[in-house]
Design an enzyme around this catalytic site. Structure first.
Site, mmCIF file in Angstrom:
data_model
loop_
_atom_site.group_PDB
_atom_site.id
_atom_site.type_symbol
_atom_site.label_atom_id
_atom_site.label_comp_id
_atom_site.label_asym_id
_atom_site.label_seq_id
_atom_site.Cartn_x
_atom_site.Cartn_y
_atom_site.Cartn_z
ATOM 1 N N ARG A 17 0.836 -1.202 0.000
ATOM 2 C CA ARG A 17 0.000 0.000 0.000
ATOM 3 C C ARG A 17 0.871 1.252 0.000
ATOM 4 O O ARG A 17 0.366 2.361 0.112
ATOM 5 C CB ARG A 17 -0.940 0.002 1.216
ATOM 6 C CG ARG A 17 -1.907 -1.186 1.159
ATOM 7 C CD ARG A 17 -2.975 -1.137 2.219
ATOM 8 N NE ARG A 17 -3.683 -2.412 2.265
ATOM 9 C CZ ARG A 17 -4.745 -2.697 1.527
ATOM 10 N NH1 ARG A 17 -5.236 -1.825 0.693
ATOM 11 N NH2 ARG A 17 -5.307 -3.899 1.626
ATOM 12 N N ASN A 18 2.180 1.078 -0.122
ATOM 13 C CA ASN A 18 3.111 2.212 -0.126
ATOM 14 C C ASN A 18 3.284 2.721 -1.566
ATOM 15 O O ASN A 18 3.876 2.051 -2.413
ATOM 16 C CB ASN A 18 4.449 1.735 0.475
ATOM 17 C CG ASN A 18 5.481 2.837 0.532
ATOM 18 O OD1 ASN A 18 5.579 3.672 -0.366
ATOM 19 N ND2 ASN A 18 6.284 2.820 1.579
ATOM 20 N N ASP A 78 9.246 -6.330 1.545
ATOM 21 C CA ASP A 78 9.402 -5.879 2.925
ATOM 22 C C ASP A 78 10.820 -5.344 3.042
ATOM 23 O O ASP A 78 11.785 -6.024 2.674
ATOM 24 C CB ASP A 78 9.129 -6.983 3.941
ATOM 25 C CG ASP A 78 8.753 -6.366 5.284
ATOM 26 O OD1 ASP A 78 7.744 -5.631 5.342
ATOM 27 O OD2 ASP A 78 9.483 -6.564 6.270
ATOM 28 N N TYR A 163 13.674 7.012 4.595
ATOM 29 C CA TYR A 163 14.922 7.518 5.172
ATOM 30 C C TYR A 163 15.902 8.034 4.105
ATOM 31 O O TYR A 163 17.055 8.336 4.432
ATOM 32 C CB TYR A 163 15.593 6.405 5.998
ATOM 33 C CG TYR A 163 14.746 5.929 7.164
ATOM 34 C CD1 TYR A 163 14.814 6.554 8.407
ATOM 35 C CD2 TYR A 163 13.845 4.870 7.011
ATOM 36 C CE1 TYR A 163 14.032 6.130 9.476
ATOM 37 C CE2 TYR A 163 13.051 4.436 8.072
ATOM 38 C CZ TYR A 163 13.150 5.075 9.294
ATOM 39 O OH TYR A 163 12.369 4.659 10.347
ATOM 40 N N ARG A 190 16.301 -2.132 -3.441
ATOM 41 C CA ARG A 190 15.123 -2.563 -4.209
ATOM 42 C C ARG A 190 15.506 -2.865 -5.658
ATOM 43 O O ARG A 190 15.064 -3.847 -6.247
ATOM 44 C CB ARG A 190 14.047 -1.470 -4.139
ATOM 45 C CG ARG A 190 12.715 -1.850 -4.745
ATOM 46 C CD ARG A 190 11.584 -0.948 -4.266
ATOM 47 N NE ARG A 190 11.379 -1.077 -2.832
ATOM 48 C CZ ARG A 190 11.813 -0.172 -1.936
ATOM 49 N NH1 ARG A 190 12.407 0.933 -2.318
ATOM 50 N NH2 ARG A 190 11.635 -0.386 -0.653
HETATM 51 P P1 ITT Z 1 3.756 -2.141 2.658
HETATM 52 O O1 ITT Z 1 3.958 -3.036 3.865
HETATM 53 O O2 ITT Z 1 2.309 -1.919 2.334
HETATM 54 O O3 ITT Z 1 4.567 -2.592 1.487
HETATM 55 P P2 ITT Z 1 5.278 -0.203 4.240
HETATM 56 O O4 ITT Z 1 5.714 1.220 4.003
HETATM 57 O O5 ITT Z 1 4.619 -0.514 5.560
HETATM 58 O O6 ITT Z 1 4.316 -0.650 3.016
HETATM 59 P P3 ITT Z 1 7.520 -1.873 4.987
HETATM 60 O O7 ITT Z 1 6.835 -2.460 6.178
HETATM 61 O O8 ITT Z 1 8.326 -2.765 4.106
HETATM 62 O O9 ITT Z 1 6.506 -1.134 4.005
HETATM 63 O O10 ITT Z 1 8.437 -0.692 5.545
HETATM 64 C C1 ITT Z 1 9.373 -0.121 4.719
HETATM 65 C C2 ITT Z 1 9.930 1.138 5.388
HETATM 66 O O11 ITT Z 1 11.361 1.116 5.301
HETATM 67 C C3 ITT Z 1 9.499 2.371 4.609
HETATM 68 O O12 ITT Z 1 8.289 2.896 5.113
HETATM 69 C C4 ITT Z 1 10.691 3.302 4.807
HETATM 70 O O13 ITT Z 1 10.595 3.940 6.046
HETATM 71 C C5 ITT Z 1 11.865 2.329 4.835
HETATM 72 N N1 ITT Z 1 12.406 2.129 3.468
HETATM 73 C C6 ITT Z 1 12.321 0.997 2.702
HETATM 74 N N2 ITT Z 1 12.864 1.194 1.505
HETATM 75 C C7 ITT Z 1 13.286 2.467 1.477
HETATM 76 C C8 ITT Z 1 13.910 3.271 0.507
HETATM 77 O O14 ITT Z 1 14.157 2.819 -0.719
HETATM 78 N N3 ITT Z 1 14.227 4.526 0.833
HETATM 79 C C9 ITT Z 1 13.956 5.012 2.056
HETATM 80 N N4 ITT Z 1 13.349 4.340 3.028
HETATM 81 C C10 ITT Z 1 13.005 3.068 2.751
#
Ligand code: ITT
Length: 211
Positions: A17-18, A78, A163, A190
């Site tokens: 949902r991100n 994740d 971040y 990613r």
């Molecule tokens: P979904 O579970 O719906 O996919 P979410 O935002 O809750 O969405 P995560 O639990 O995987 O996803 O948390 C990922 C977090 O890690 C994200 O909200 C950022 O704070 C951090 N993060 C992950 N990838 C990142 C990136 O490429 N750049 C900066 N921060 C990142």
């Protein structure tokens, strides 16, 4: 025609949902033989609780639930930031480091506060991304990507999300948020995980691998 084959386009639902992640995943997978759906195409899809202990287990849980609900292969990401001097925090709690309702700004502020007394040479960190690809029949494959770097002492730049404004990848003097999309994708956790998946998806779409 000799040496010519037709690629099979595979439907994949992004189990996230991100919106920023969705943007990045669509950008990086452009040109792969897949047709992307999102949870907006399946409004009734239930929320999945991320209560596992590892990135991998959370990714599997999200992908498997969405594949089961939609009847289509699902891809979940994740991901998070691990700061070595904080024993890997925020880690799997990255998106809710400053609380369940916290946004990127609050999470960054908390991390800067927690690392305020840490010297430059001990500010090492890495981003981790675990991607799970699940089929509706229950089989799952996972792919991981990492990028090593360090945490800054103040936010810089406006691109990306999470971040990015405080993360300097190894050998770079600009944060991820100061890089263009292409620069970040080329070295990000990613980008690396999705390129690992690319070969596998190609095998499926060419009918060489069953999924
Ligand atoms: P979904 O579970 O719906 O996919 P979410 O935002 O809750 O969405 P995560 O639990 O995987 O996803 O948390 C990922 C977090 O890690 C994200 O909200 C950022 O704070 C951090 N993060 C992950 N990838 C990142 C990136 O490429 N750049 C900066 N921060 C990142």
């Amino acid at each position: 025609m000799i040496g010519c084959f037709k690629l099979r386009i595979m439907d994949i639902v992004l189990a996230t949902r991100n919106k920023k992640k969705i943007e990045e995943i669509k950008r990086i997978t452009e040109g792969m033989a897949i047709s992307i759906f999102t949870l907006d195409d399946f409004p009734g899809c239930p929320e999945v609780e991320e209560d596992e202990d590892t990135f991998e287990a959370n990714a599997i849980k999200k992908a498997a639930a969405v594949a089961r609900y939609t009847g289509k292969p699902a891809l979940a990401d994740d991901s998070g930031l691990e700061v070595y001097a904080l024993n890997g925090a925020p880690g799997i709690l990255s998106s809710r480091y400053a609380g369940e309702r916290a946004g990127d700004r609050e999470n960054i502020e908390k991390l800067l506060y927690e690392t305020s007394s840490i010297a430059d040479e001990r500010r090492g960190a890495r981003f981790v991304c675990c991607i799970a690809l699940a089929s509706p029949d229950g089989s799952v494959k996972t792919f991981s990507g990492y990028v090593e770097g360090r945490i800054g002492t103040a936010p810089r730049g406006f691109n990306g999300f999470g971040y990015d404004p405080i993360f300097y990848s190894e050998g770079h003097s600009r944060t991820f948020a100061e890089m263009s999309d292409e620069e970040k994708d080329a070295i990000s956790h990613r980008g690396r995980a999705l390129r690992a998946i690319q070969q596998y998806l190609r095998g499926i779409s060419e009918g060489k691998i069953d999924f």
